[in-house]
Design a protein around this motif. Sequence first.
Motif, PDB file in Angstrom:
ATOM      1  N   TRP A 119       0.819  -1.223   0.000  1.00 41.02           N
ATOM      2  CA  TRP A 119       0.000   0.000   0.000  1.00 41.02           C
ATOM      3  C   TRP A 119       0.851   1.270   0.000  1.00 41.02           C
ATOM      4  N   TYR A 120       2.149   1.102  -0.214  1.00 36.93           N
ATOM      5  CA  TYR A 120       3.041   2.260  -0.270  1.00 36.93           C
ATOM      6  C   TYR A 120       2.612   3.171  -1.419  1.00 36.93           C
ATOM      7  N   PHE A 121       2.707   4.475  -1.238  1.00 35.17           N
ATOM      8  CA  PHE A 121       2.294   5.396  -2.300  1.00 35.17           C
ATOM      9  C   PHE A 121       3.055   6.707  -2.195  1.00 35.17           C
ATOM     10  N   PHE A 122       3.113   7.397  -3.326  1.00 36.05           N
ATOM     11  CA  PHE A 122       3.586   8.774  -3.393  1.00 36.05           C
ATOM     12  C   PHE A 122       2.474   9.630  -3.985  1.00 36.05           C
ATOM     13  N   THR A 123       2.378  10.865  -3.543  1.00 34.09           N
ATOM     14  CA  THR A 123       1.382  11.765  -4.123  1.00 34.09           C
ATOM     15  C   THR A 123       1.874  12.255  -5.486  1.00 34.09           C
ATOM     16  N   SER A 124       0.928  12.527  -6.363  1.00 34.59           N
ATOM     17  CA  SER A 124       1.266  12.825  -7.760  1.00 34.59           C
ATOM     18  C   SER A 124       1.778  14.244  -7.972  1.00 34.59           C
ATOM     19  N   ASN A 125       1.902  15.030  -6.905  1.00 27.71           N
ATOM     20  CA  ASN A 125       2.435  16.382  -7.065  1.00 27.71           C
ATOM     21  C   ASN A 125       3.957  16.435  -6.978  1.00 27.71           C
ATOM     22  N   ASN A 126       4.582  15.271  -6.736  1.00 23.93           N
ATOM     23  CA  ASN A 126       6.033  15.263  -6.593  1.00 23.93           C
ATOM     24  C   ASN A 126       6.572  13.853  -6.806  1.00 23.93           C
ATOM     25  N   LEU A 127       6.622  13.436  -8.046  1.00 25.23           N
ATOM     26  CA  LEU A 127       7.183  12.120  -8.331  1.00 25.23           C
ATOM     27  C   LEU A 127       7.755  12.081  -9.745  1.00 25.23           C
ATOM     28  N   LEU A 128       8.594  11.081  -9.968  1.00 29.44           N
ATOM     29  CA  LEU A 128       9.241  10.892 -11.265  1.00 29.44           C
ATOM     30  C   LEU A 128       9.221   9.420 -11.638  1.00 29.44           C
ATOM     31  N   VAL A 129       8.940   9.143 -12.909  1.00 30.07           N
ATOM     32  CA  VAL A 129       8.945   7.779 -13.439  1.00 30.07           C
ATOM     33  C   VAL A 129       9.606   7.795 -14.813  1.00 30.07           C
ATOM     34  N   ASP A 130       9.976   6.632 -15.291  1.00 32.78           N
ATOM     35  CA  ASP A 130      10.409   6.571 -16.682  1.00 32.78           C
ATOM     36  C   ASP A 130       9.171   6.347 -17.555  1.00 32.78           C
ATOM     37  N   ARG A 131       9.182   6.936 -18.713  1.00 32.26           N
ATOM     38  CA  ARG A 131       8.024   6.939 -19.601  1.00 32.26           C
ATOM     39  C   ARG A 131       7.633   5.520 -20.039  1.00 32.26           C
ATOM     40  N   LYS A 132       8.628   4.685 -20.303  1.00 36.68           N
ATOM     41  CA  LYS A 132       8.365   3.327 -20.772  1.00 36.68           C
ATOM     42  C   LYS A 132       7.545   2.540 -19.760  1.00 36.68           C
ATOM     43  N   THR A 133       7.941   2.600 -18.492  1.00 34.97           N
ATOM     44  CA  THR A 133       7.224   1.849 -17.458  1.00 34.97           C
ATOM     45  C   THR A 133       5.870   2.474 -17.166  1.00 34.97           C
ATOM     46  N   PHE A 134       5.792   3.800 -17.182  1.00 34.45           N
ATOM     47  CA  PHE A 134       4.499   4.477 -16.992  1.00 34.45           C
ATOM     48  C   PHE A 134       3.473   3.974 -17.989  1.00 34.45           C
ATOM     49  N   LEU A 135       3.851   3.881 -19.254  1.00 35.34           N
ATOM     50  CA  LEU A 135       2.923   3.419 -20.289  1.00 35.34           C
ATOM     51  C   LEU A 135       2.603   1.936 -20.119  1.00 35.34           C
ATOM     52  N   ALA A 136       3.592   1.150 -19.698  1.00 29.57           N
ATOM     53  CA  ALA A 136       3.365  -0.281 -19.489  1.00 29.57           C
ATOM     54  C   ALA A 136       2.351  -0.533 -18.380  1.00 29.57           C
ATOM     55  N   VAL A 137       2.408   0.312 -17.330  1.00 28.04           N
ATOM     56  CA  VAL A 137       1.478   0.178 -16.206  1.00 28.04           C
ATOM     57  C   VAL A 137       0.079   0.669 -16.585  1.00 28.04           C
ATOM     58  N   GLY A 138      -0.003   1.559 -17.554  1.00 27.34           N
ATOM     59  CA  GLY A 138      -1.306   2.052 -17.996  1.00 27.34           C
ATOM     60  C   GLY A 138      -1.632   3.463 -17.569  1.00 27.34           C
ATOM     61  N   GLY A 139      -0.661   4.146 -16.965  1.00 21.89           N
ATOM     62  CA  GLY A 139      -0.890   5.529 -16.573  1.00 21.89           C
ATOM     63  C   GLY A 139      -1.898   5.668 -15.447  1.00 21.89           C
ATOM     64  N   PHE A 140      -2.410   6.890 -15.282  1.00 21.48           N
ATOM     65  CA  PHE A 140      -3.380   7.170 -14.230  1.00 21.48           C
ATOM     66  C   PHE A 140      -4.771   6.748 -14.675  1.00 21.48           C
ATOM     67  N   ASP A 141      -5.562   6.280 -13.729  1.00 22.75           N
ATOM     68  CA  ASP A 141      -6.935   5.838 -13.998  1.00 22.75           C
ATOM     69  C   ASP A 141      -7.813   7.068 -14.209  1.00 22.75           C
ATOM     70  N   THR A 142      -8.320   7.246 -15.422  1.00 19.89           N
ATOM     71  CA  THR A 142      -9.096   8.443 -15.748  1.00 19.89           C
ATOM     72  C   THR A 142     -10.523   8.400 -15.207  1.00 19.89           C
ATOM     73  N   HIS A 143     -10.904   7.309 -14.543  1.00 20.44           N
ATOM     74  CA  HIS A 143     -12.202   7.296 -13.856  1.00 20.44           C
ATOM     75  C   HIS A 143     -12.198   8.275 -12.671  1.00 20.44           C
ATOM     76  N   PHE A 144     -11.004   8.581 -12.170  1.00 16.81           N
ATOM     77  CA  PHE A 144     -10.887   9.600 -11.124  1.00 16.81           C
ATOM     78  C   PHE A 144     -10.923  10.969 -11.802  1.00 16.81           C
ATOM     79  N   ARG A 145     -12.007  11.716 -11.619  1.00 16.60           N
ATOM     80  CA  ARG A 145     -12.166  13.007 -12.277  1.00 16.60           C
ATOM     81  C   ARG A 145     -11.774  14.176 -11.372  1.00 16.60           C
ATOM     82  N   THR A 146     -11.387  13.876 -10.134  1.00 19.37           N
ATOM     83  CA  THR A 146     -10.852  14.890  -9.234  1.00 19.37           C
ATOM     84  C   THR A 146      -9.585  14.322  -8.600  1.00 19.37           C
ATOM     85  N   SER A 147      -8.918  15.149  -7.795  1.00 16.11           N
ATOM     86  CA  SER A 147      -7.740  14.660  -7.069  1.00 16.11           C
ATOM     87  C   SER A 147      -8.227  13.845  -5.874  1.00 16.11           C
ATOM     88  N   ALA A 148      -8.567  12.612  -6.130  1.00 25.42           N
ATOM     89  CA  ALA A 148      -9.245  11.816  -5.104  1.00 25.42           C
ATOM     90  C   ALA A 148      -8.734  10.387  -5.065  1.00 25.42           C
TER      91      ALA A 148
END
Length: 209
Positions: free
Chosen positions: A144-173
């Motif tokens: 359940w470890y997490f980082f908030t999205s206002n301060n993080l870095l990833v490599d683009r290749k892995t970000f796309l492999a994971v599927g990015g952020f879930d767009t069902h979340f329409r607010t910062s929630a």
Amino acid sequence: MLVSIIIPTYNRPDQLNRCLTALLNQSYLGAWEVIVVDDGGEFPLKSIEEFFQPDLRCSFLHQENSGPAKARNYGVAMAKGEFIAFLDDDCEPEEDWLEHLMNAAKEGVMVGGKTQNKLGRNLYSDASQSLVSYLYEYFRETPWYFFTSNNLLVDRKTFLAVGGFDTHFRTSAGEDRAFCAKWLARGFQMKYEQKAIIDHAHGLGFFSF
């Protein structure tokens, strides 16, 4: 282009202006770009874009109001960087913020920085950030470890492999926590870099807290 900084924004031109001003002072010597994604805000950002473009390699994109998750994904889709840094419009990074993130950058490793509450007199904002900082420690080395999205870095290749952020979340929630859960479930790593510091000016009241 080695690293792209993605900033979603919505109706906060003053905060965005302070965020971009802070980016002007970054000590990182590698190549980088800034991509601002306007999430259907009511305020035109043309004047801000024109002001910063001579000194920042920045692009301004626009989408219909769909939430920060979709805005970040859109920014990544348009990014040229091998690595992607995420920052929010109400955050001001310290001068060596990007330098410390990139020093820890590695494929398959999400790097999360340290966030400080800039609004010290706002008890709700202070309590909110204290809670997040506590949870960073509490959930370390767990699924359940997490980082908030206002301060993080990833490599683009892995970000796309994971599927990015879930767009069902329409607010910062919780879209950042869902993204981190997917990241860990795929066997990728997370690393905390406490030297990569941003000041977060997120004003809260009783109900928003």
